[in-house]
Structures are given as structure tokens and as C-alpha cells.
Design a protein around this motif. Structure first.
Motif, PDB file in Angstrom:
ATOM      1  N   ARG A  45     -11.681   1.275  11.585  1.00  0.00           N
ATOM      2  CA  ARG A  45     -12.164   2.669  11.502  1.00  0.00           C
ATOM      3  C   ARG A  45     -12.079   3.193  10.069  1.00  0.00           C
ATOM      4  O   ARG A  45     -12.693   4.198   9.752  1.00  0.00           O
ATOM      5  CB  ARG A  45     -11.322   3.578  12.394  1.00  0.00           C
ATOM      6  N   PHE A  46     -11.290   2.525   9.226  1.00  0.00           N
ATOM      7  CA  PHE A  46     -11.087   2.994   7.855  1.00  0.00           C
ATOM      8  C   PHE A  46     -11.876   2.156   6.850  1.00  0.00           C
ATOM      9  O   PHE A  46     -11.838   2.413   5.659  1.00  0.00           O
ATOM     10  CB  PHE A  46      -9.598   2.991   7.523  1.00  0.00           C
ATOM     11  N   ALA A  76      -9.202  -5.030   2.763  1.00  0.00           N
ATOM     12  CA  ALA A  76      -8.208  -4.507   1.814  1.00  0.00           C
ATOM     13  C   ALA A  76      -8.359  -2.997   1.636  1.00  0.00           C
ATOM     14  O   ALA A  76      -7.369  -2.242   1.677  1.00  0.00           O
ATOM     15  CB  ALA A  76      -8.347  -5.220   0.471  1.00  0.00           C
ATOM     16  N   ARG A  77      -9.577  -2.560   1.453  1.00  0.00           N
ATOM     17  CA  ARG A  77      -9.789  -1.122   1.258  1.00  0.00           C
ATOM     18  C   ARG A  77      -9.495  -0.338   2.534  1.00  0.00           C
ATOM     19  O   ARG A  77      -9.055   0.811   2.484  1.00  0.00           O
ATOM     20  CB  ARG A  77     -11.222  -0.843   0.770  1.00  0.00           C
ATOM     21  N   ASN A 129       0.820  -1.217   0.000  1.00  0.00           N
ATOM     22  CA  ASN A 129       0.000   0.000   0.000  1.00  0.00           C
ATOM     23  C   ASN A 129       0.848   1.259   0.000  1.00  0.00           C
ATOM     24  O   ASN A 129       0.485   2.258  -0.628  1.00  0.00           O
ATOM     25  CB  ASN A 129      -0.974   0.000   1.180  1.00  0.00           C
ATOM     26  N   ALA A 130       1.975   1.201   0.697  1.00  0.00           N
ATOM     27  CA  ALA A 130       2.870   2.361   0.705  1.00  0.00           C
ATOM     28  C   ALA A 130       3.538   2.519  -0.665  1.00  0.00           C
ATOM     29  O   ALA A 130       3.593   3.614  -1.227  1.00  0.00           O
ATOM     30  CB  ALA A 130       3.929   2.199   1.799  1.00  0.00           C
ATOM     31  N   ALA A 131       4.015   1.406  -1.215  1.00  0.00           N
ATOM     32  CA  ALA A 131       4.746   1.463  -2.496  1.00  0.00           C
ATOM     33  C   ALA A 131       3.842   1.963  -3.617  1.00  0.00           C
ATOM     34  O   ALA A 131       4.291   2.673  -4.525  1.00  0.00           O
ATOM     35  CB  ALA A 131       5.306   0.084  -2.824  1.00  0.00           C
ATOM     36  N   LEU A 132       2.571   1.583  -3.595  1.00  0.00           N
ATOM     37  CA  LEU A 132       1.648   1.996  -4.662  1.00  0.00           C
ATOM     38  C   LEU A 132       0.997   3.339  -4.390  1.00  0.00           C
ATOM     39  O   LEU A 132       0.221   3.832  -5.208  1.00  0.00           O
ATOM     40  CB  LEU A 132       0.553   0.930  -4.857  1.00  0.00           C
TER      41      LEU A 132
END
Lengths: 325, 325, 325, 325
Positions: free
Chosen positions: B120-121, B277-278, B19-22
């Protein structure tokens, strides 16, 4: 209490007998049936008398007559009863022959006759109609009517049924007219025999799609199958300018199961006498209202109009061409 | 682009790496892991460098650190990173020991630390929260949080997990606090070992119910099981003065089947990395916002508060008495 | 045809009168009510006679008695009728006082008494029970019973109701025992007054959560509110080793609307006499079976056991401690 | 890593650019667009180079080309790329003119061309297809494809779109062929202008129904509207000998609200780029498979066949007669 007579002690007659007998404003006074034993059994069950057709027609104490005899007698008995000053609750179809049905116009048009399109009295379809009428989703533009039987009738029934469009789709043609609020002017229908080859040999189809178009361009698709594979499938989707409203099937219970294959909902309410039990009661209630002076909500003209659409669909399927009305 | 480092190349670390890399505003610059091969594989996959903890902490070009190492290192690494002027994205729980967690208050309270309560996200729970916040169903009165895992973890994991309440229900305690908008003042919990007797031998339970009560009398039930028998069951019902709002499970597809046994819906999205995932992406997006100056939405104090509830629930279950906070 | 008498011509009595009068195997022969006008109106509606309690008890032609009078008379009238050799259909609760209820054990235990826990006869809850009994989802482990009224009763009713647990949750305690198939041994309950402060002033709560634990460790949560904000909310979720089964609410129709705000389903069937109409009919049908010799499906002991749980819940809420049975 | 080029940096091109750039087995090497600024912006975003068409075709290091330029260039660019030995991912439709499309048969039939009917890659429709293929509900008999856009396109778009059947229903014709597993032999279509009179003035319709019939008698209804009033409505029902399978719409969240008006579900996922986000990714993934040697799942012949059905539907609507293929 209005006293009424029932003509025809068959399956649907027994439903009407029960609903009349248990109705607070009706008394089931007489039962007529050529099969003596049937008449007697049903009369005994609800404390009614067995009578002949002539006795019923001549009895000034009988305010209303339920015509639930064989289709070929519907027109004749209805006209006799109307002539005798009685209100009539006549089973569908009004007749299988459009010409003959139309010929009764002078006697039956505008009369106190309730044609038994029971689905108009179903609480779900009434709720759908109410949603359309209250304008919350704008003007109606198109309909999708799905109407599949759980299993095909025996070939003996198919042979005398008048064909899928007059026998089965006739209800859907009435629903279409009722919800569209406008007469179709074009009919295109096609069908196949995919379920039971015997139906094909009898010259009928078991799977059909009909496309109706009204004068203002509204569209209606009617989907029919004699066998759904999953129960009595009775749904309507109504597309309007501001959204869509649909009436879904009724389930046997609200129970759902979840396991590692997913979730499972209960079966559709499967037998038409169960699925439309409340509709049959509401229909009888409306007949009680008519006996108290209310106008009929569904009459002879509705029966003829639905029959005309069924006739047009049959003709379209046979010719492969659109029929313009 | 903010350059960040990841500490911990395990299962959840690999999610955060991706997630960070993309992420359009983040660059995954470094990976730290005591297992050289894990660090190297993950770093290679995303074009990052392998670094030691010391190198990361000393590197002024690293603006943020994701702490996804073993639980017992969370507090220490977070404090080091904060002391080094970096923003921190720390996996839950903040620690297994409430006393130790609280002792970090001076260093971590109010700091730029994001505690990874990923739910929470989640878009569904966020939509639920938004519905409650917009006031359309009135004031919140009670909650039902259902949180069941598809299958129990191996005994080796259970043995070091800190127990069901700290390991699994910790997410639900955070959801309760977030949605209730008020701290619970009473905790009652009970549990059983119904799924796997080995869990019982390790002194833990696999099935539990927790009842929270806030100062103003709001009630919250948390239902947990280590094995649902039907997938990853993550639902919340919120009862308010003007109605109810609920967030239901996510299914693998919208396909339904109908046959004469009824209808069948698809399976629940089953693996937590799919189901959330989201949420993991949105969480990383929030970390990018923090690196751009935004305050953290979930911080150290939230981690401690959830841990305190887990501790109280554990104590209540052991003593059989209500714990008052 | 079995001849039966009805004691109590109030709201629930009128339901039972109708169901008995329309039942093919029952005859509503007599109506008893201290309010002469009520007795006379109801008797006239269904062709029954107005009688005194003494006449009914002394009449050997009366095979069964429906006790639908005020709660404080349930035990006394039931015992009189049983002593007079009649079958009894007694409204819930058996009594508000557990000691008094237990003192009738010699007279009523094992007798031909049907205690009117109508929800056991609801088609949805019966379908749920059948799914659990057929073993398809494995062994039951826990229950979630949600039971919320549409709106709180008037304070005058609350004042004499015996409190939320005896008046409202009593049905849920019976459902819990019926579905769990095992007696709870621990009860913890907590409650709040969030809906109507007047209920609080009367010493009662309007929102409650009860947690039951059986000897084998099965768990059951009962959620109650006097006001749901969205109708008569009657649901049960049953968690088992191989999955979950739930019975959902009944809707007024199957109509759904779709517009750019999303979809809208119809209201819950809201009034308990509608929601449980079929349950009341099935209950009367079971009474007819009892009059033909069948054993009662729900008896005196069930009434006492549910009352004991209600008493324990009340005590737990007041003391703040778990009650062990 | 396969290096690919994108021709066309418009809305759909940008989707494909992102999916290619983030794909683990693809490298977006070049972007071509006549509008220099568009090409440059997109190339910069993903680290690609701006190239001319000629450069791309001549570059032996480019293994695949994504043709996302204007419809009238699809055939030409595809043929150039195939001639240059590259795999092609070509946006739909293959062309607006059936004769021209067919004339490319020699060059494109059987080639390594992926025609971008993205719905074949949607997880929900794939799950539906898998259910039909696994035979659990028997043999397919008929289809109901519902495909409604949220809102009509601007008249400028309608004017060059080729009409509702070629522009919008083309996807549905492909779905029909894919699921029926058999070519339609009869097409009847009718349509109306009910949404936007401007569309009618341009000689097009905004509401249409198409009825397909295959050689073996399978039936398929396609329902289209340019404006649903409730979002992007994409559903398919498949009727088979042993039941029915359907793929329903995707919602923005699983949140439902209950109040005294009934229940409310969330909106449909509304924008096609959201609704089919996963389909676009899966489609690119399939292109990566093709570049590794896999055959194309949807090719030139599929594009021509769908276009032929769209042409027949247009002709049927204009003539009012069935078109036989």
C-alpha cells in the motif's frame, strides 16, 4: 480508371507495378524496360502490355507515367512525359547533379509531378507531422532525424550512388524541410568510414552527422549510418516549445519475452520494402488523386531543394567548413 | 523524536531498524530478540540498546513498537503493546489462524495498530490508486493482480508458511480490497504444483489463480506463482468504465540494447527488499505520523479481512467449489 | 489459379472476397447471397459472377467455398460443399448448438474444412506461439488471455449472439487450446453486467472471467469485456518454466508525445477488421494452400472443442459451480 | 569512520551533507560557510560543528574535504586541502577559466581529488557503460547525448554561469569523453535563443547542438536545451558495430493509463536532485573508498578536459567554424 505506364521494371518498379495494378482507380496498362525479359515478366504478372518509351509517350490513353528507371534518366523522362501532357510519378533523386536538376526548372516547376519521397507517406511520420501541425506541443524548435540502414550496399553500388548524402540522406533532408517548415540556411556535416574500408577507398563515408540551421534558428541533426547492427532504424524526434513528439521504429511483432536476463522485444522491420510498404501504397494513392485533379504534395522543387542540401553537406564534409545557403 | 523498540532482529526486522534509525522523527531505542547475538549486532549497528520484551513493554519512554518477530507472536505482542499504551507496527500476517485472529477484535479493532501491508506504500501502486481515485478513467470494474516470486522458498519454509494463499497471496488480497473499495463476496481458487514437486508433497501448490467477485459484481483475478523465471513480477491492471490503468514492474536500469535479434530491456528489480525499499521507508514514515497522532492507514481489521480471503481461497481450492462469504 | 465461391456478402464476406480476389493463386468466381443487391455489388467489385447456392455446389469448376453466411447455415452449407467435393473455409462459430455441431462429426471430422479462427493467423500470436514452440522459455505453465471489445454490440445482436462465451470468448477458447497444447478438464466462469444494463435484461453478461484447468494442471485465465474504454484490447501472456512471453496490442502509429503531464502513445488499432487485416489475408493464403493439397490447420474438431468450452463456461456461470469435462 | 568537512552549505552542499552524514563509513565533522546561519543550520541538522576554513585545513583529524562553495573558489580550496594532505571531493566545474584551471596542473594532477561529475555514478549510465565495456555490441562508433533541463534558470544565474556550454553541457562533455574512451579532436557547435529572449540579450543561447569528432573518426552529437517542455530529459544512445545501447529517462512511477486517446506514461523524474539522488549517494560512497585508499575515478584532468571542450564549443559557436584541438 486511369491508365498508367511504368518505366523501369527493377526492384522499386515492381513495387509500384503491384500497387498500381491493385489500386481500385488505376490500371497498369504498359511496362517499359530496356531489358526485354524484365518488362515481359512484370507485364505478364499484372496483365499489362510491354511497350517502348516512344509508344507510351505517344499514347493519349496513358494518363500517367511512373518513372522508376535509372537515376540519370529521371529528368529526361519526366520532362518528356510532362511535355506529352501526362502526370508523372518520379523516383528520387530528381538527379545526382544539382546544376542539371536546376536547369529543368522551366519544364518541371509547378508541373503535375510527384517526386517519390515515400517517407512523407509513411503513416508514422504523417502522424508525427499531424501532431506538430495540431499545435498541441507548441512551436517546433529542433529535430533529430536518425536514419540507419541495416547493412551497407555493395561497393559497386556505392561507386555510382553519388555518395551517402545524395543517395541515403536525401530522404532525411526532405523530412527535415517538410517538418521544419522552413529552409535551412547553414549546413555543417562530418563523416567517417567506420563500417567498411572499401567505402572509404571509394571516397565515400559510411557514418555521418549533419547539422542544419534555419533562418529563424531552428536546429536539425541528421544521423546516418550505412550499417546499424540492429536493423532498419528510422526515427524522428521533434522538439517543440511545449514538449516533444517522436516516431519510433516499426517492429516485426508485438511479442516480448521475459527471462532472468531481462526482457526482449522483437526485431525492427528490417527491409525497406516492408518498412515502407504502406508508404508506397499511400504514395500511389496520392498519384491516383493527382490523376483525378489533385495537386502534387511533393514536387520538382522539393527534389531540387533536398539535392541542394545533400550537395552542401557533401561540400561541408570535404571542406571541413560550414556551408551557408 | 519518538523513541521506538523493535521486536525481532531477523531479515525484515533489520530493514525496519535501518528505516527507523535513519528517520528524522524516530529514534530506535531498543532491540528485542530471543537470539542474543542477533539483538546485540543490530542494536550496535544503530546505537540502540538490547532489551527484553518485558522491559520494552514497561518502559513509558517507548512510544511505539515494531513487531517483526515470528508470525505466531504477532497477535500476542501487539495486544501487549496496545495494552501498554504504545502504537504498534505489526508485520503481516496478523496470524495464520482466522479464528484466533478474529478473537483479538476487542483488543485491536480501531486501535493504533499499523498492519504492515507494505505494498500500500509502494509509490507505483499509490500512483495507480491515485489515478483511480481522481476519476479520470471512470468507475472501477475489475482488477488483474499478478504477483509472482522469483524463486520458490525452501521446503522448510513452505511447511510452516500456512500455504500459498496465506503466505504469499495475502498481500494480493489486501491490494484487491484496497483498490476495489468493496468486499468480495465470492471466492474461487484453483492451483497446481508445477514448479517444485516437494511443495506438492507438503500439501501446498506453487501456481494459483483466484477469482474474487464483489457484491456489486466487480471481478478480480489474482495470479500467483512461486517462481516466475524472470524475476519478482508485481503488476496490477485496473479496468474501469473509461479506460485502464496499470502499474508495471520496476527495472534495474533504463538501459536497452538493440541488436539484430531485437531489443533487450534490463532485469526486473528482483529482490523484494530492493523492489519495495521505498515502500518500507514510506511505511515507517507513516508510523512516525501515527506516533504524532495520525490514524493508521491499514489496521487490524484489514489484516483479518485479508486472512479471511486467504482462508476462503484455500478452502475453495481444496473443495473445488466457490466459497461465498 | 483455384476458382472459389463466396456464400454471404456481409461484412466479413466482403473481407474474404477482397482477399480472395487479390490472392495470386485464387480466383473469386462466384458470389452467393439471398439479398440480390448485395451479391451483385460485391460480384461486380471483383469481377465475379452472381450464382445460387445450388449452382455453386453443382459446379465442378469451383474448388473451394467460403461460408460466410449466417451462423445457423454454417454446418449445413459446409456439409453440402464437402459432399460436393469442395474444400471449405467456414466462418466461426461452427454452430451455436453443441449437440447439433457434434452431430456433424461423421461428415466433417477430418475433412478439408478450415474453421476461420482468424487469430491463429495473426502475426503477433503466431510469433508468440513460435517462441513457445522453440523452447527458449521452457515448458508452458499458464496463460492470461485478455480480449476486450471497444464497445458493446447493439442489443439486437446480443439477443441472437448465443451469449458472450459463444459469441466473443469462442476465439479465446480456441487460442487457449492452441497455445496450451492440451485440453482443459475444468471450467469455472463468472460474469457481471457492468457496461450496459440492457445486456443484463437479455440474460447475458458484458464482463466475464473464465478459469480453465488442464489435466496436467496448467491454468488459463480468460478476461473479457464488451467495452474496454480504450480500444480493441487483444493480448496474451504465456508463463513458462523459464520465463514469460506476451503478445501486446497493435497501435495506430509509433508516435509518442511527451509533455509535462508525461508521455502519450497512440491509440490501439481499434476496429477488428484493421487489427486482424493481416490475419484475414494469411487465413486466405492458408486456404489457397489447402486447395493445393495442404491439410487444414484448424478444422471442424477445433470448432466443436471451442464450442464445448463456451457451453461449459455458460453453464458454470449460470450454476455458480465448476464444470468438469 | 573517516571524518570529513563540508565547505559550502548551499543546495548541493546540503545534498552532500546528508549523504556524508548517513554514510556508514563517514562522519560529517565540520561545516564551513561564510553565511553563519546556513552553516549553523546544516551543522545542527547532522550533528556537525561549525568551523572556519582555516580550522578545517589545520585540523589533522579531518581526512577529507567536500568543496561545494562558489565556482571561483573551487581551485583555491582544492589546492589548499590537497596541500594540507586531505582528499578532496570538488564540485564541477573545476573553474570557469580554462587557463586558470590548467595552471593548477602541478598541484592537482594525479592528486587524490574527486571531481564531482555525478552522472558517472548514475546507475543507468553506469549500466550503459558496462554494456559497452562487456563487448556484447561490438566497438563503439558514435554517441547521441540528449540533455535538456526542465526550465531555464533565472537571468541572474545565466549572467554568471559561464554560458550554456560551460555550465550545462560540461556534464555532457564529460559523458562523451568517458564513453568514447578517446579525446575529441574537432568541435563544431551552433546554438540559438529560442526559449527566453533575455538569455539572448545576455549573450548566451538556450538551445545548442555540438558535434565532436575523435581522432579515430568516432562521432558524438550533444543536444542541449534549457527548457524541454516535458521534464528533465537525460538520455544517451551509443551506436556500436554490433548494435545500439541506450539509457532512457527515469519516470516518477511505472503507472500507465489507457483510454480512447491512447496510452499515457508518467512524468519524467524532473528535479535534478531526485533524478540523480542515487548518483550523489554513489559518488559519496566512492569518496569513502578514496579515503580508504582507492584512487579517484574522476580527477582534475577530467575537469580540465571537459572545460577545454566547453571552451572550444563556445568558440566554435561564436566563430561559426570548426575548432580543432
Amino acid at each position: 480508371m486511369s491508365r498508367i505506364a511504368l518505366i523501369g521494371a527493377g526492384r522499386i518498379g515492381r513495387i509500384h507495378a503491384r500497387n498500381a495494378a491493385l489500386h481500385p482507380r488505376l490500371e497498369l496498362a504498359a511496362v517499359v524496360d530496356p531489358v526485354e525479359a524484365s518488362a515481359q515478366a512484370l507485364a505478364a504478372e499484372w496483365g499489362a502490355a510491354v511497350r517502348t518509351l516512344e509508344q507510351v509517350m505517344a499514347d493519349p490513353g496513358i494518363a500517367g507515367v511512373v518513372v522508376a528507371s535509372s537515376t540519370d534518366t529521371h529528368l529526361d523522362y519526366s520532362m518528356q512525359a510532362i511535355a506529352a501532357g501526362k502526370a508523372v510519378f518520379c523516383e528520387k533523386p530528381i538527379d545526382q547533379d544539382l546544376g542539371r536538376a536546376r536547369s529543368a526548372a522551366q519544364a518541371l516547376d509547378g508541373s503535375r509531378l510527384l517526386l517519390a519521397f515515400n517517407r512523407r507517406f509513411d503513416p508514422n511520420f504523417r502522424a508525427l507531422k499531424a501532431k506538430l501541425d495540431d499545435g498541441g506541443i507548441g512551436g517546433l524548435e529542433s529535430l533529430q532525424i536518425t536514419s540507419n540502414d541495416p547493412a551497407p550496399p555493395p561497393p559497386s553500388y556505392v561507386a555510382v550512388s553519388g555518395g551517402l548524402f545524395k543517395d541515403m540522406a536525401i530522404h532525411d533532408f526532405d523530412m527535415a524541410r517538410w517538418l521544419l517548415g522552413e529552409e535551412p540556411v547553414e549546413v555543417y556535416a562530418t563523416g567517417s568510414c567506420l563500417v567498411d574500408p572499401e567505402i572509404g577507398r571509394l571516397g565515400d563515408v559510411d557514418t555521418a552527422r549533419t547539422l542544419l540551421r534555419t533562418g529563424s534558428g531552428r536546429l536539425c541533426v541528421i544521423s546516418n549510418s550505412r550499417r546499424s547492427g540492429y536493423g532498419y532504424d528510422q526515427r524522428i524526434e521533434a522538439y517543440a516549445s511545449g514538449g516533444m513528439a517522436c516516431a519510433d521504429n516499426v517492429l516485426e511483432s508485438t511479442v516480448r519475452l521475459f527471462n532472468d536476463d531481462g526482457s526482449r522485444g522483437d526485431r525492427l522491420q528490417n527491409f525497406f520494402l516492408d518498412r515502407y510498404a504502406r508508404a508506397y501504397q499511400a504514395e500511389m494513392d496520392h498519384f491516383a488523386d493527382m490523376l483525378a485533379g489533385a495537386p502534387s504534395a511533393v514536387g520538382y522543387a522539393d527534389g531540387v531543394a533536398a539535392l541542394a542540401l545533400a550537395e552542401a553537406a557533401t561540400q561541408s564534409m570535404k571542406s571541413g567548413a560550414v556551408v551557408r545557403l
